[in-house]
Design a protein around this motif. Sequence first.
Motif, PDB file in Angstrom:
ATOM      1  N   SER A  39       7.343  -7.319  -7.692  1.00  6.52           N
ATOM      2  CA  SER A  39       7.517  -6.686  -6.385  1.00  6.52           C
ATOM      3  C   SER A  39       6.164  -6.174  -5.912  1.00  6.52           C
ATOM      4  O   SER A  39       5.180  -6.187  -6.650  1.00  6.52           O
ATOM      5  CB  SER A  39       8.520  -5.528  -6.483  1.00  6.52           C
ATOM      6  N   ALA A  40       6.134  -5.727  -4.655  1.00  7.12           N
ATOM      7  CA  ALA A  40       4.883  -5.257  -4.076  1.00  7.12           C
ATOM      8  C   ALA A  40       4.315  -4.058  -4.825  1.00  7.12           C
ATOM      9  O   ALA A  40       3.099  -3.859  -4.846  1.00  7.12           O
ATOM     10  CB  ALA A  40       5.087  -4.923  -2.597  1.00  7.12           C
ATOM     11  N   LYS A  41       5.169  -3.221  -5.442  1.00  5.21           N
ATOM     12  CA  LYS A  41       4.661  -2.028  -6.137  1.00  5.21           C
ATOM     13  C   LYS A  41       3.921  -2.382  -7.420  1.00  5.21           C
ATOM     14  O   LYS A  41       3.110  -1.598  -7.903  1.00  5.21           O
ATOM     15  CB  LYS A  41       5.805  -1.068  -6.432  1.00  5.21           C
ATOM     16  N   ASP A  42       4.189  -3.568  -7.968  1.00  7.56           N
ATOM     17  CA  ASP A  42       3.496  -3.971  -9.198  1.00  7.56           C
ATOM     18  C   ASP A  42       2.019  -4.267  -8.921  1.00  7.56           C
ATOM     19  O   ASP A  42       1.147  -3.852  -9.676  1.00  7.56           O
ATOM     20  CB  ASP A  42       4.169  -5.199  -9.808  1.00  7.56           C
ATOM     21  N   ASN A  43       1.765  -5.004  -7.865  1.00  8.37           N
ATOM     22  CA  ASN A  43       0.392  -5.325  -7.452  1.00  8.37           C
ATOM     23  C   ASN A  43       0.484  -5.846  -6.024  1.00  8.37           C
ATOM     24  O   ASN A  43       0.769  -7.033  -5.801  1.00  8.37           O
ATOM     25  CB  ASN A  43      -0.240  -6.366  -8.375  1.00  8.37           C
ATOM     26  N   SER A  44       0.266  -5.003  -5.060  1.00 12.36           N
ATOM     27  CA  SER A  44       0.530  -5.351  -3.665  1.00 12.36           C
ATOM     28  C   SER A  44      -0.296  -6.534  -3.181  1.00 12.36           C
ATOM     29  O   SER A  44       0.207  -7.407  -2.457  1.00 12.36           O
ATOM     30  CB  SER A  44       0.272  -4.134  -2.769  1.00 12.36           C
ATOM     31  N   ALA A  45      -1.573  -6.605  -3.561  1.00 13.39           N
ATOM     32  CA  ALA A  45      -2.441  -7.682  -3.096  1.00 13.39           C
ATOM     33  C   ALA A  45      -1.985  -9.027  -3.648  1.00 13.39           C
ATOM     34  O   ALA A  45      -1.836 -10.008  -2.911  1.00 13.39           O
ATOM     35  CB  ALA A  45      -3.888  -7.403  -3.494  1.00 13.39           C
ATOM     36  N   VAL A  46      -1.761  -9.084  -4.950  1.00 15.54           N
ATOM     37  CA  VAL A  46      -1.322 -10.331  -5.581  1.00 15.54           C
ATOM     38  C   VAL A  46       0.050 -10.741  -5.060  1.00 15.54           C
ATOM     39  O   VAL A  46       0.316 -11.922  -4.800  1.00 15.54           O
ATOM     40  CB  VAL A  46      -1.305 -10.171  -7.111  1.00 15.54           C
ATOM     41  N   TRP A  47       0.941  -9.759  -4.915  1.00 20.24           N
ATOM     42  CA  TRP A  47       2.284 -10.054  -4.407  1.00 20.24           C
ATOM     43  C   TRP A  47       2.222 -10.663  -3.006  1.00 20.24           C
ATOM     44  O   TRP A  47       2.918 -11.640  -2.709  1.00 20.24           O
ATOM     45  CB  TRP A  47       3.109  -8.769  -4.386  1.00 20.24           C
ATOM     46  N   ALA A  48       1.360 -10.113  -2.139  1.00 24.74           N
ATOM     47  CA  ALA A  48       1.236 -10.620  -0.770  1.00 24.74           C
ATOM     48  C   ALA A  48       0.722 -12.055  -0.775  1.00 24.74           C
ATOM     49  O   ALA A  48       1.227 -12.925  -0.050  1.00 24.74           O
ATOM     50  CB  ALA A  48       0.311  -9.721   0.043  1.00 24.74           C
TER      51      ALA A  48
END
Length: 400
Positions: A39-48
């Motif tokens: 999810s975005a909370k794990d790693n927002s940049a990579v998730w995006a």
Amino acid sequence: MSSILTNSSAMVALQTLRGINSNLEKTQSEISTGKSVGSAKDNSAVWAISKVMESDVAGFDAVSDSLATGQAMVGVARTATETITDLLKDIKTKVIASRDATASTTKLQNETDELISLVESTIGAAQFNGVNLINSGTGTSVVGSIDRSGSSVTANTITIDAQNLNTAAAATAAGQLAAGTTSGTNLVVVGNNNDGAVSIASGAGESFGLSAVAQDETITVTLGDQNFSYTVTADDVAAGNDANEIALSNLRDLINAAGITGVTALYDPVNAAGELVVDNQGADDINMTVRVRADGAGALAGLNGFSITGGTALADIETMINASIDAAAAFGAAESRLETQSDFLSNLTDALKTGIGALVDADMEEASARLQALQVQQQLGTQALSIANQAPQNLLSLFR
């Protein structure tokens, strides 16, 4: 100093245990989901980044479906044109057979008419999902890829040109043929069914000139059993150009390049009033027919009212065979291009999926080893907290 109100050791042990439990929870989540970034909370940049790539993969899947449909559509057209080519070859054999003095031209014509009916039915049936690429001059397009530039995405299409093999009679053309002047023969032609025909005697010549030809009209000169055609282009009729002269010049070059023994095409727009002269210095007379086909007419329009005994029948059927072969080749090339593009997209999609996996997938070997270590740390942390909680109890011995 010992205190029964503040147990620093217990607080440290509790914080440590909380950290261990948090890491253990995250590791267990990685193992259960297979993702290190779920999810975005794990790693927002990579998730995006991964989500953008996933949307592209979904887009490529849709493009692959479009390409598969396009391949099927073009495949139908190619198969039809190959069948039509075979039928036209059969018609050619009837034309040749009719040249035999003992042949029954009536029976051969009836057989030819049946073959023409088969050609027409093949043309009509060559459609896929309502698209017929050989019954008109209207082509289509297939989505071939999606291109991304930053946050902008565009869909690129592959154009599939139609190959008009319609057999309907050509409409009346605007480009008339002016009267020939070399030997006084009157060649005035309008449309495909009103041919200007003469016999050029050995040692003589005939001429013709064009009048007001229009874009997409095709002028065909038949000499003996050979056809020479030129189709007027948009550039030919542009301001400052003389489309009549351009067409006649191209026909002259085509005839001379054919190398017919004793036959020479001459064009002098100044001294010959813009007429093409066909000079026959061969040993035998040669028949010449000049026709203007209207724009938009199908390449097999000559089958409409086709007679195997016509003076240009053999040349006409040969031209139609070549047109059908060219159409089949064009469809084959288009089908091959679509297949190549489909293979490329499949490989590209696999590469994107691999890239997404490298970004968000969990390393299961590492996660397994980390899980074992965290479970041991959890047990030790629990014991440490238990020991720290017993410290105040030890103070009771001071009051005994």
